[in-house]
Design a protein around this motif. Structure first.
Motif, PDB file in Angstrom:
ATOM      1  N   ILE A 116       0.832  -1.198   0.000  1.00 22.31           N
ATOM      2  CA  ILE A 116       0.000   0.000   0.000  1.00 22.31           C
ATOM      3  C   ILE A 116       0.870   1.253   0.000  1.00 22.31           C
ATOM      4  O   ILE A 116       0.524   2.260  -0.629  1.00 22.31           O
ATOM      5  N   VAL A 117       2.004   1.183   0.671  1.00 21.47           N
ATOM      6  CA  VAL A 117       2.944   2.304   0.649  1.00 21.47           C
ATOM      7  C   VAL A 117       3.479   2.486  -0.773  1.00 21.47           C
ATOM      8  O   VAL A 117       3.580   3.619  -1.273  1.00 21.47           O
ATOM      9  N   TRP A 118       3.833   1.383  -1.406  1.00 24.28           N
ATOM     10  CA  TRP A 118       4.332   1.455  -2.787  1.00 24.28           C
ATOM     11  C   TRP A 118       3.283   2.073  -3.709  1.00 24.28           C
ATOM     12  O   TRP A 118       3.575   2.965  -4.508  1.00 24.28           O
ATOM     13  N   LEU A 119       2.024   1.613  -3.587  1.00 25.32           N
ATOM     14  CA  LEU A 119       0.959   2.157  -4.427  1.00 25.32           C
ATOM     15  C   LEU A 119       0.820   3.662  -4.221  1.00 25.32           C
ATOM     16  O   LEU A 119       0.716   4.427  -5.190  1.00 25.32           O
ATOM     17  N   ALA A 120       0.813   4.099  -2.976  1.00 22.87           N
ATOM     18  CA  ALA A 120       0.662   5.525  -2.686  1.00 22.87           C
ATOM     19  C   ALA A 120       1.799   6.334  -3.302  1.00 22.87           C
ATOM     20  O   ALA A 120       1.587   7.451  -3.804  1.00 22.87           O
ATOM     21  N   GLU A 121       3.001   5.776  -3.290  1.00 21.32           N
ATOM     22  CA  GLU A 121       4.143   6.482  -3.884  1.00 21.32           C
ATOM     23  C   GLU A 121       4.035   6.510  -5.410  1.00 21.32           C
ATOM     24  O   GLU A 121       4.366   7.514  -6.044  1.00 21.32           O
ATOM     25  N   GLU A 122       3.584   5.414  -6.018  1.00 25.87           N
ATOM     26  CA  GLU A 122       3.385   5.404  -7.469  1.00 25.87           C
ATOM     27  C   GLU A 122       2.324   6.423  -7.883  1.00 25.87           C
ATOM     28  O   GLU A 122       2.431   7.059  -8.930  1.00 25.87           O
ATOM     29  N   MET A 123       1.293   6.578  -7.055  1.00 22.03           N
ATOM     30  CA  MET A 123       0.223   7.521  -7.343  1.00 22.03           C
ATOM     31  C   MET A 123       0.572   8.951  -6.934  1.00 22.03           C
ATOM     32  O   MET A 123      -0.192   9.879  -7.207  1.00 22.03           O
ATOM     33  N   GLU A 124       1.721   9.109  -6.250  1.00 21.75           N
ATOM     34  CA  GLU A 124       2.188  10.417  -5.782  1.00 21.75           C
ATOM     35  C   GLU A 124       1.146  11.094  -4.896  1.00 21.75           C
ATOM     36  O   GLU A 124       0.853  12.291  -5.030  1.00 21.75           O
ATOM     37  N   ALA A 163      11.564   2.648  -4.431  1.00 24.43           N
ATOM     38  CA  ALA A 163      12.659   2.969  -3.516  1.00 24.43           C
ATOM     39  C   ALA A 163      12.167   3.835  -2.361  1.00 24.43           C
ATOM     40  O   ALA A 163      12.531   3.612  -1.194  1.00 24.43           O
ATOM     41  N   ARG A 164      11.323   4.827  -2.664  1.00 27.10           N
ATOM     42  CA  ARG A 164      10.777   5.684  -1.602  1.00 27.10           C
ATOM     43  C   ARG A 164       9.908   4.872  -0.646  1.00 27.10           C
ATOM     44  O   ARG A 164       9.984   5.052   0.579  1.00 27.10           O
ATOM     45  N   PRO A 199      12.901   1.000   6.912  1.00 25.12           N
ATOM     46  CA  PRO A 199      14.114   1.826   6.957  1.00 25.12           C
ATOM     47  C   PRO A 199      15.326   1.018   7.413  1.00 25.12           C
ATOM     48  O   PRO A 199      15.255   0.241   8.364  1.00 25.12           O
ATOM     49  N   GLY A 200      16.417   1.187   6.696  1.00 21.98           N
ATOM     50  CA  GLY A 200      17.647   0.493   7.059  1.00 21.98           C
ATOM     51  C   GLY A 200      17.766  -0.911   6.501  1.00 21.98           C
ATOM     52  O   GLY A 200      18.816  -1.546   6.643  1.00 21.98           O
ATOM     53  N   MET A 201      16.711  -1.424   5.875  1.00 19.89           N
ATOM     54  CA  MET A 201      16.761  -2.771   5.293  1.00 19.89           C
ATOM     55  C   MET A 201      16.766  -2.683   3.784  1.00 19.89           C
ATOM     56  O   MET A 201      15.812  -2.201   3.181  1.00 19.89           O
ATOM     57  N   PRO A 202      17.811  -3.163   3.109  1.00 21.90           N
ATOM     58  CA  PRO A 202      17.813  -3.151   1.649  1.00 21.90           C
ATOM     59  C   PRO A 202      16.682  -4.027   1.113  1.00 21.90           C
ATOM     60  O   PRO A 202      16.449  -5.122   1.634  1.00 21.90           O
ATOM     61  N   PRO A 203      15.950  -3.573   0.101  1.00 25.80           N
ATOM     62  CA  PRO A 203      14.888  -4.412  -0.478  1.00 25.80           C
ATOM     63  C   PRO A 203      15.461  -5.745  -0.960  1.00 25.80           C
ATOM     64  O   PRO A 203      16.576  -5.796  -1.486  1.00 25.80           O
TER      65      PRO A 203
END
Length: 213
Positions: free
Chosen positions: A15-23, A198-199, A206-210
């Motif tokens: 959901i965080v990824w979606l929100a970032e894609e949608m700006e 990435a965002r 935070p602090g964990m590489p994908p």
């Protein structure tokens, strides 16, 4: 305001990824898992009757379930139309399949495999059944990503938002290797290059590489 309640190392990263894609302009709250059992803390479980991630709030609305949340956000906020092929688009049916395959089959197989591992010593047959289903599912994913750049077709769609977690962070608990899946590895590199992804991961974990390899 839309608030995304993210439980660490969980499906709510979608959901965080979606929100970032949608700006989107949204509020973000991260919850740490309990140290004793690695489950959601009490304040997270109190958000929704199911007590599991993901959960969003939007005014008086409290909504759970990844697919429902994604559909709601795309329908309610600007920026989501580019992430869902229209019914007249040649990619529409493939997008629908992979969007629903993510939790209907792919993640379900993984959860069953995790649970049955603890019971396999008493009866190995169910474990083998799930292992076979899981192997077929991963083979389907590998084949699809050799045919198209994204699950929905030529462009990123919400099918990728749904499938991404099972191919990345979810592997931390199962130790699944993707060494034998070159198409999946290439796909994850494409996903990792997206600024919105990435965002999102920098906020969610935070602090964990994908986990892209």
């Amino acid at each position: 305001m839309l608030t995304i309640h993210h439980l660490g190392l969980s499906q709510s990263e979608r959901i965080v990824w979606l929100a970032e894609e949608m700006e989107l302009d949204y509020a973000f709250k991260r919850y740490e898992r309990r140290a004793d059992n690695r489950l959601a803390p009490d304040d997270y479980k109190a958000l929704h009757p199911m007590g599991i991630a993901p959960v969003i709030t939007d005014g008086d609305l409290v909504l759970g379930e990844s697919g429902a949340i994604i559909d709601y956000m795309v329908a309610t906020y600007p920026g989501g139309e580019a992430l869902v092929p229209s019914p007249g688009n040649s990619d529409f049916a493939d997008h629908l399949f992979w969007f629903h395959f993510a939790n209907g089959t792919f993640m379900t197989n993984g959860m069953m495999q995790l649970m049955l591992t603890m019971a396999e010593a008493q009866n190995p047959m169910p474990g083998q059944f799930v292992a076979d289903r899981t192997e077929k599912a991963w083979a389907m994913v590998e084949q699809r990503l050799g045919e198209a750049a994204y699950f929905g077709g030529a462009m990123l769609s919400t099918a990728d938002i749904m499938m991404g977690y099972g191919l990345t962070t979810a592997r931390l608990s199962r130790g699944t290797s993707i060494e034998a899946y070159p198409n999946i590895r290439a796909y994850l590199q494409r996903i990792g290059e997206r600024p919105a992804y990435a965002r999102a991961m920098a906020k969610a974990e935070p602090g964990m590489p994908p986990k892209l390899d």
